[in-house]
Structures are given as C-alpha cells and as structure tokens.
Design an enzyme around this catalytic site. Structure first.
Site, mmCIF file in Angstrom:
data_model
loop_
_atom_site.group_PDB
_atom_site.id
_atom_site.type_symbol
_atom_site.label_atom_id
_atom_site.label_comp_id
_atom_site.label_asym_id
_atom_site.label_seq_id
_atom_site.Cartn_x
_atom_site.Cartn_y
_atom_site.Cartn_z
ATOM 1 N N ARG A 56 80.335 55.838 47.258
ATOM 2 C CA ARG A 56 78.890 55.641 47.170
ATOM 3 C C ARG A 56 78.184 56.762 47.939
ATOM 4 O O ARG A 56 78.839 57.573 48.586
ATOM 5 C CB ARG A 56 78.496 54.262 47.708
ATOM 6 C CG ARG A 56 79.244 53.965 49.014
ATOM 7 C CD ARG A 56 78.526 53.295 50.067
ATOM 8 N NE ARG A 56 77.299 53.914 50.446
ATOM 9 C CZ ARG A 56 77.201 54.952 51.291
ATOM 10 N NH1 ARG A 56 78.259 55.525 51.849
ATOM 11 N NH2 ARG A 56 76.011 55.454 51.603
ATOM 12 N N GLY A 57 76.839 56.731 47.905
ATOM 13 C CA GLY A 57 76.067 57.815 48.523
ATOM 14 C C GLY A 57 75.912 58.915 47.478
ATOM 15 O O GLY A 57 76.900 59.329 46.862
ATOM 16 N N ALA A 58 74.682 59.378 47.273
ATOM 17 C CA ALA A 58 74.399 60.232 46.110
ATOM 18 C C ALA A 58 75.349 61.444 45.953
ATOM 19 O O ALA A 58 75.986 61.579 44.905
ATOM 20 C CB ALA A 58 72.942 60.660 46.147
ATOM 21 N N ARG A 90 75.935 54.026 37.623
ATOM 22 C CA ARG A 90 74.785 53.610 38.448
ATOM 23 C C ARG A 90 73.562 54.421 37.999
ATOM 24 O O ARG A 90 73.718 55.589 37.634
ATOM 25 C CB ARG A 90 75.058 53.843 39.958
ATOM 26 C CG ARG A 90 76.063 52.855 40.544
ATOM 27 C CD ARG A 90 76.198 53.006 42.049
ATOM 28 N NE ARG A 90 75.101 52.373 42.759
ATOM 29 C CZ ARG A 90 74.974 52.408 44.091
ATOM 30 N NH1 ARG A 90 75.864 53.068 44.829
ATOM 31 N NH2 ARG A 90 73.971 51.797 44.679
ATOM 32 N N GLN A 188 75.443 49.307 54.912
ATOM 33 C CA GLN A 188 75.981 50.672 55.057
ATOM 34 C C GLN A 188 75.664 51.267 56.433
ATOM 35 O O GLN A 188 76.421 52.098 56.940
ATOM 36 C CB GLN A 188 75.390 51.594 53.970
ATOM 37 C CG GLN A 188 75.811 51.261 52.560
ATOM 38 C CD GLN A 188 74.804 50.367 51.860
ATOM 39 O OE1 GLN A 188 74.183 49.518 52.479
ATOM 40 N NE2 GLN A 188 74.657 50.535 50.565
ATOM 41 N N ASP A 228 68.447 59.567 47.186
ATOM 42 C CA ASP A 228 69.237 59.400 45.961
ATOM 43 C C ASP A 228 68.675 60.222 44.813
ATOM 44 O O ASP A 228 69.402 60.649 43.923
ATOM 45 C CB ASP A 228 69.309 57.924 45.572
ATOM 46 C CG ASP A 228 70.397 57.267 46.376
ATOM 47 O OD1 ASP A 228 70.148 56.915 47.532
ATOM 48 O OD2 ASP A 228 71.530 57.164 45.850
ATOM 49 N N ASN A 238 65.372 56.270 47.989
ATOM 50 C CA ASN A 238 66.495 56.134 48.927
ATOM 51 C C ASN A 238 66.689 54.638 49.157
ATOM 52 O O ASN A 238 65.958 53.793 48.618
ATOM 53 C CB ASN A 238 66.213 56.880 50.235
ATOM 54 C CG ASN A 238 67.462 56.976 51.113
ATOM 55 O OD1 ASN A 238 68.543 57.337 50.636
ATOM 56 N ND2 ASN A 238 67.361 56.632 52.385
ATOM 57 N N LYS A 239 67.657 54.295 49.951
ATOM 58 C CA LYS A 239 68.024 52.897 50.184
ATOM 59 C C LYS A 239 66.817 52.029 50.505
ATOM 60 O O LYS A 239 65.939 52.450 51.261
ATOM 61 C CB LYS A 239 69.053 52.859 51.335
ATOM 62 C CG LYS A 239 69.593 51.504 51.674
ATOM 63 C CD LYS A 239 70.165 50.766 50.487
ATOM 64 C CE LYS A 239 71.270 51.528 49.784
ATOM 65 N NZ LYS A 239 71.553 51.009 48.426
HETATM 66 O O1 MRU Z 1 73.797 52.244 47.470
HETATM 67 P P1 MRU Z 1 74.331 53.433 48.208
HETATM 68 O O2 MRU Z 1 75.151 53.063 49.396
HETATM 69 O O3 MRU Z 1 75.022 54.399 47.269
HETATM 70 O O4 MRU Z 1 73.016 54.147 48.740
HETATM 71 C C1 MRU Z 1 73.141 55.277 49.541
HETATM 72 C C2 MRU Z 1 71.840 55.792 50.041
HETATM 73 O O5 MRU Z 1 70.795 55.239 49.795
HETATM 74 C C3 MRU Z 1 71.889 57.103 50.783
HETATM 75 O O6 MRU Z 1 70.882 57.148 51.746
HETATM 76 C C4 MRU Z 1 71.675 58.239 49.781
HETATM 77 O O7 MRU Z 1 72.551 58.131 48.705
HETATM 78 C C5 MRU Z 1 71.840 59.552 50.407
HETATM 79 S S1 MRU Z 1 73.526 59.863 50.742
HETATM 80 C C6 MRU Z 1 73.688 61.358 51.449
#
Ligand code: MRU
Length: 333
Positions: A56-58, A90, A188, A228, A238-239
C-alpha cells in the site's frame, strides 16, 4: 529501510522487490507484530495484494503494479488485459496508473521485464532520497513535526516521502520530535509509521487522530504528509483525516507540506473534484480484530481518502525541489 529481523539482527529491506522468479513484498497487514514476506508468481495475485493492502501507499502501489506487469510479461500474458486488471485494484493512487502505463510501454518496446520493473522501483527510491534532501533542509533542531497515515519506506519501496525529510534530518544528527496520528480505521500511523520511526530511532509518539488540533495548539512547527493523487491545481487526495489537519494547520499558522514524487501528480485532472475517492468496507470500521464493536443495525461510512484544497498547502516537496501550488504546472514531464 532498517528492520529488526526474527533473529534480532538488523537488515536493510525494501517493501517490494523481485527475487527468484517471484515478486516479494512485506505483508504490511501483519506489522508491527510480525515482519512477514510473501511471494507471488502471477500478476493477478499482485493485483489482489494491492487491493487487500498487503502492499500500500501510492508510490509502493506503483512499484507493485510495475512488478505485476513484469510477471505478466514473463508469463506471456495479454498485456492489455493485465494492465486493465492491475489498474482496477484501487482507484485513488495515481502511481498505480502511471506505473502500469510506464511498464506497458517498456514491455511493448521489447525490454526485459525484470530490468524494467527494477528500474522503476530503483528510480522511485532515488526520487524519495531527493525528496529527503529538499525536505530535510526544512527541519531544524528542536522542532516538533506531525504526520498522518504512513508515507514512509513501506509506502514507497524505501526511504519514504513524508518520512524522507525526517530520515535525512535524523541521519544529519538533527534532533526533533514527531507526532504520528494513528489513522483510523486501518491504523497505518500507529502500526507502520511508528514501526518505521522506531526502527530508525526517531523520537516520536502516537496520538489519536482527534488529538491533532490539541497538539497543534500546544506547538507544532511543521506538518508533512504524503499524497495519493495531486490534481493540476494542487488540490490533493491523501488518507482520510488529512483535510482536517490542513484546516487546523491554517488556524494555528503551521506550515503544511505535501511530499510526493512527480509520478503522483495527475496533470490531466484539473481539480480535486475529479479525483475518485475509494470507499472501503464497513467492517474495517465496525470490527476490531474480527469482532464487531459497533451496534448491530448501525451503518458505517469508510472513505479511504479526502481531498485537501491547494490553498491550504505551503509547498509540495518533490524530487525536483519544493513548489508552491501555483508553480506545479511547470513540473509536467
Ligand atoms: O490506504 P493507503 O494505506 O494506501 O493510503 C496511504 C496514504 O494515504 C499515504 O499517505 C499516501 O499513499 C502517500 S504514500 C507515500
């Protein structure tokens, strides 16, 4: 990233890589209790690992997609079908689409699948190092920082985006403190960011998401989050909970930075209104450890991301430098 293994030794490990004919990745759903590595030989399994958040994470979703395309190439699969399947994993992280298209073009060009995917992952890490150098220069001794979710090495193959400046400043001997908000419902911040800060020895505390304004009122010097997807006007997804932090930062006059590689910028989407926000399952909200904790009969809403307007952003820390929202159109590659 540094990680203490079962035998107590510290090793350098990436969030995703290719080894012995398979794509390997840390199962991020099991941290911080266990550091487990899983391996996949089929691109559909990697797509499922993106969907179920094993990875996970962009930027890490992007690298995982590149490795999924690598498997599709090695296995002689239909590349159009594979790309469509991977992109459906996703909806929000732009890197997923950017990386899949990047690999598609390389494979169509007859390039070696493993070399191309490794190049994608290595480039992601180099970009994060550059983000670390630019952002690290903003951090001064004694500062109190705040971040949300996990935008560390786990979210980017290695090094991180929002955590890259912290790693850089820590490596240069600067002393600072990080508030890491827990990030309901998937945690997270508590489970991944705190784990990374612990491994690095960076001073930090986990706070409830709802405590951000309180700690800002007590004195926070800078907020750094990841992204993201960033629209052409600087609105960014973002989250969930990032938008609240940005509003509070404005209230208290705290600089609010977004750290992201250029692969997260979606120049074809004009504003944040065009960003698709992933809605995840109610059970992530209503259950803890498989046990229902909400009243039976109550619905739960679980948007995975929110969109923060560009006007609340002090700057975007990228591998090309730090840009104000009004300057980002000049970054188009
Ligand atoms: O749902 P996730 O855990 O994939 O979401 C991650 C985030 O929101 C991060 O802040 C974002 O992807 C940046 S990662 C460098």
């Amino acid at each position: 990233m540094k990680a203490r293994m079962k035998d107590g030794k510290t090793e350098d490990i990436r969030a995703v890589w290719f080894e012995n004919g398979e794509v390997r990745m840390i199962d991020q759903r099991r941290l911080p209790l266990e550091l487990t590595v899983v391996g996949f030989k089929d691109h559909r399994e990697v797509a499922e690992a993106i969907r179920n958040m094993t990875t996970r994470g962009a930027p890490c979703i992007g690298a995982s997609a590149a490795y999924a395309m690598c498997l599709a190439g090695l296995n002689g699969e239909d590349l159009d079908e594979a790309a469509a399947h991977i992109k459906a994993a996703r909806p929000t992280a732009y890197d997923l689409f950017y990386a899949t298209d990047w690999m598609y073009a390389r494979l169509r060009n007859g390039e070696d699948p493993v070399k191309a995917a490794d190049e994608y992952a290595d480039t992601t890490v180099s970009k994060c190092r550059a983000i670390g150098r630019y952002g690290g220069a903003l951090i001064e001794d004694g500062m109190k920082l705040m971040t949300h979710c996990n935008a560390g090495a786990l979210a980017t193959v290695d090094v991180g985006t929002a955590l890259a400046p912290m790693r850089d400043a820590h490596d240069r001997g600067k002393k600072f403190f990080v508030y890491a908000s827990e990030t309901r419902p998937r945690l997270q911040g508590m489970q991944l960011t705190a784990w990374e800060l612990n491994q690095e020895g960076i001073d930090h505390a986990i706070i409830p998401d709802g405590a951000s304004a309180y700690y800002m009122s007590q004195g926070v010097d800078m907020i750094i989050v990841g992204a993201d997807r960033i629209a052409a006007n600087g609105d960014f997804a973002n989250k969930i909970g990032t938008f609240d932090k940005a509003i509070c930062a404005k209230r208290f006059g705290i600089p609010f930075y977004v750290a992201a590689p250029v692969s997260t910028f979606d120049f074809d989407t004009e504003t944040g209104d065009g960003i698709v926000i992933e809605q995840r399952s109610e059970t992530e909200m209503t259950q803890i450890g498989g046990m229902r904790i909400a009243p039976v009969g109550s619905r739960a809403l679980n948007p995975a991301f929110d969109v923060t307007p560009a006007e609340l952003v002090t700057g975007f820390i990228t591998e090309k430098g730090i840009f104000r929202p009004s300057e980002i159109s000049g970054m188009r590659e």
